[in-house]
Scaffold this active site. Structure first.
Site, PDB file in Angstrom:
ATOM      1  N   GLY A  70       0.809  -1.220   0.000  1.00  0.00           N
ATOM      2  CA  GLY A  70       0.000   0.000   0.000  1.00  0.00           C
ATOM      3  C   GLY A  70       0.842   1.269   0.000  1.00  0.00           C
ATOM      4  CB  THR A  71       3.935   2.204   1.819  1.00  0.00           C
ATOM      5  OG1 THR A  71       3.359   1.925   3.099  1.00  0.00           O
ATOM      6  CG2 THR A  71       4.840   3.411   1.927  1.00  0.00           C
ATOM      7  CG  ASN A 150      -5.468   3.920   8.695  1.00  0.00           C
ATOM      8  OD1 ASN A 150      -5.764   4.880   7.978  1.00  0.00           O
ATOM      9  ND2 ASN A 150      -4.473   3.982   9.558  1.00  0.00           N
ATOM     10  CD  GLN A 178      -7.458  -0.719   7.078  1.00  0.00           C
ATOM     11  OE1 GLN A 178      -8.243  -1.620   7.368  1.00  0.00           O
ATOM     12  NE2 GLN A 178      -6.210  -0.714   7.518  1.00  0.00           N
ATOM     13  CB  SER A 198      -1.989  -3.361   1.106  1.00  0.00           C
ATOM     14  OG  SER A 198      -0.964  -4.091   1.749  1.00  0.00           O
ATOM     15  CG  HIS A 200       0.126  -6.503   5.074  1.00  0.00           C
ATOM     16  ND1 HIS A 200       0.015  -6.122   6.384  1.00  0.00           N
ATOM     17  CD2 HIS A 200       0.462  -5.385   4.390  1.00  0.00           C
ATOM     18  CE1 HIS A 200       0.284  -4.824   6.496  1.00  0.00           C
ATOM     19  NE2 HIS A 200       0.560  -4.360   5.305  1.00  0.00           N
ATOM     20  CB  THR A 236      12.626  -9.727 -11.115  1.00  0.00           C
ATOM     21  OG1 THR A 236      13.667  -9.508 -12.064  1.00  0.00           O
ATOM     22  CG2 THR A 236      12.090 -11.147 -11.264  1.00  0.00           C
ATOM     23  CB  CYS A 323       2.242   3.941  10.948  1.00  0.00           C
ATOM     24  SG  CYS A 323       1.414   2.722   9.948  1.00  0.00           S
TER      25      CYS A 323
HETATM   26  C1  LIG Z   1      -1.839  -0.437   5.971  1.00  0.00           C
HETATM   27  C2  LIG Z   1      -2.225   0.757   5.176  1.00  0.00           C
HETATM   28  C3  LIG Z   1      -1.366   1.299   4.218  1.00  0.00           C
HETATM   29  C4  LIG Z   1       0.034   0.775   4.003  1.00  0.00           C
HETATM   30  O1  LIG Z   1       0.027  -0.463   3.352  1.00  0.00           O
HETATM   31  P1  LIG Z   1       1.359  -1.370   3.414  1.00  0.00           P
HETATM   32  O2  LIG Z   1       1.051  -2.498   2.484  1.00  0.00           O
HETATM   33  O3  LIG Z   1       1.516  -1.798   4.827  1.00  0.00           O
HETATM   34  O4  LIG Z   1       2.485  -0.530   2.930  1.00  0.00           O
HETATM   35  C5  LIG Z   1      -1.808   2.389   3.492  1.00  0.00           C
HETATM   36  N1  LIG Z   1      -3.024   2.916   3.686  1.00  0.00           N
HETATM   37  C6  LIG Z   1      -3.887   2.417   4.595  1.00  0.00           C
HETATM   38  C7  LIG Z   1      -5.226   3.043   4.748  1.00  0.00           C
HETATM   39  C8  LIG Z   1      -3.516   1.333   5.375  1.00  0.00           C
HETATM   40  O5  LIG Z   1      -4.363   0.860   6.286  1.00  0.00           O
END
Ligand SMILES: *Cc1c(COP(=O)(O)O)cnc(C)c1O
Length: 389
Positions: A70-71, A150, A178, A198, A200, A236, A323
């Protein structure tokens, strides 16, 4: 009892996802860019995952760019669009309640000569469409508003907000980390040009995600190299990770509705029980909120102590956002919805997941009043202020 209630921070990887990924570490290790069989096999797996990820957001597979999460997706959307369109304008609009993965790139862009407007939110965390209309200018090139927050779980009216921007000519990006895989996400219906997700957060592996980019959007890459991912993200491909994300999306497509119903029931049970504790309050919107999110303030309690006490009882929970919890600064989201610093300190976020049960919710509701009560007895805040209704 061990209870994990921090699914907004990360989720356990589903065993079906682990199983799908396994062969791509060992047997099927080919480079997707290679032309022999092992490479073609890996390519097929990546493209299969792309199709599944795309289908769950109703977009074209060619619009999916796999990233490291996500980042990176947010960084690519913001910096990539900003630099590709800087001759057209240098104004970007976002909100005060975005994840740090949007706010920090915006601050960096401000140092590079871009101008950022941060929209306020109401007491429930909703962006008012009028404030977006007012902020739009001729030189606005991008608007970035998250789909759901989040911390407090508030779901923004993206369809309406993006509709305003559509007639204007700026691009619209949403951080859907989210929501993707948890509630319906449809890039056509929502009218968005770019969308971050994302793996995870949806029972997939860490370190992989995607950015959806609508055809025709002008965006520079962040990573230059071999021209992977439609020349938008070289390197890659993380084949096992991408396969895992694809599997997680496939499972979410089938099980999302059932999960959301179950989670909503558990969430409401949790909220009802926790609000029975005196001097407590729910943060975020009462209805327009994620099915798995409960966020509270317990006055006269210090959030970090609450987390440690709950951990002692085997309960994994969070205060504010994972975070920023290392810094002792009050959450920017809770501040933006109008909480005073004393109030933000007593915040607790419980986010449910697929594996949580009614028994676990009841266990939390048994422990929570005890812990809150004990912390209040020793609280230095207690005499400082009284709760306003
Ligand atoms: C967790 C999160 C991210 C970051 O995602 P990562 O895959 O951990 O880098 C970005 N935005 C929101 C709203 C999140 O909850």
């Amino acid at each position: 009892m061990k209870v994990y209630m921090d699914h907004a921070a990360t989720t356990p990887v589903d065993s079906r996802v682990v199983e799908a990924m396994e062969p791509y570490f060992s047997d099927k290790y080919g480079n997707p860019s290679s032309l022999y069989t092992a490479g073609l096999e890996a390519r097929e797996a990546v493209e299969d995952a792309r199709g599944r990820v795309a289908r769950l957001l109703n977009g074209a597979p060619e619009g999916i760019i796999f990233t490291s999460g996500g980042t990176e997706s947010n960084n690519l959307a913001l910096k990539g669009v900003a630099f590709a369109n800087r001759k057209k304008g240098r104004h970007i609009i976002t909100t005060k309640i975005e994840h740090h993965a949007v706010l920090e790139p915006c601050e960096w862009l401000a140092k590079q000569g871009f101008e950022i407007t941060y929209l306020p939110v109401d007491e429930h965390g909703l962006v008012k469409p009028e404030s977006l209309e007012e902020a739009l200018r001729d030189d606005t090139i991008l608007v970035s508003i998250m789909h759901a927050n989040n911390e407090i779980g508030t779901i923004e009216p993206i369809e309406e907000l993006a509709g305003i921007v559509k007639d204007h000519g700026a691009y619209f990006h949403t951080d859907a980390v989210q929501t993707y895989g948890k509630i319906p996400v449809d890039v056509q219906k929502m009218n968005v040009d770019l969308l971050s997700l994302s793996s995870h957060k949806i029972y997939g592996p860490k370190g992989v995600g995607a950015l959806y980019v609508r055809r025709g959007v002008r965006m520079d890459p962040l990573l230059h190299g071999g021209g992977h991912e439609f020349r938008k993200r070289s390197g890659t491909e993380n084949v096992p990770g991408i396969v895992g994300l694809g599997k997680a999306a496939e499972i979410a497509e089938k099980e999302m509705d059932r999960d959301a119903k179950k989670l909503t029931r558990l969430r409401d049970r949790l909220i009802k029980g926790a609000l029975a504790i005196e001097n407590s309050r729910l943060n975020g919107h009462p209805e327009k909120r994620l099915p798995n999110n409960a966020n509270f303030v317990f006055l006269f309690v210090e959030g970090e102590s609450l987390i440690l006490e709950l951990d002692f009882y085997g309960i994994a929970a969070n205060t504010g956002s994972a975070c920023s919890s290392k810094t002792l600064e009050p959450s920017h989201v809770l501040s933006a919805i109008g909480l005073k610093p004393e109030e933000t300190h007593g915040s607790l976020r419980l986010t449910l997941g697929r594996q949580n049960t009614k028994e676990e919710v009841d266990y939390v509701l048994e422990v929570l009043p005890k812990v809150v009560g004990r912390l209040r007895q020793i609280s230095p805040f207690k005499t400082d202020f009284v709760m306003e209704e």
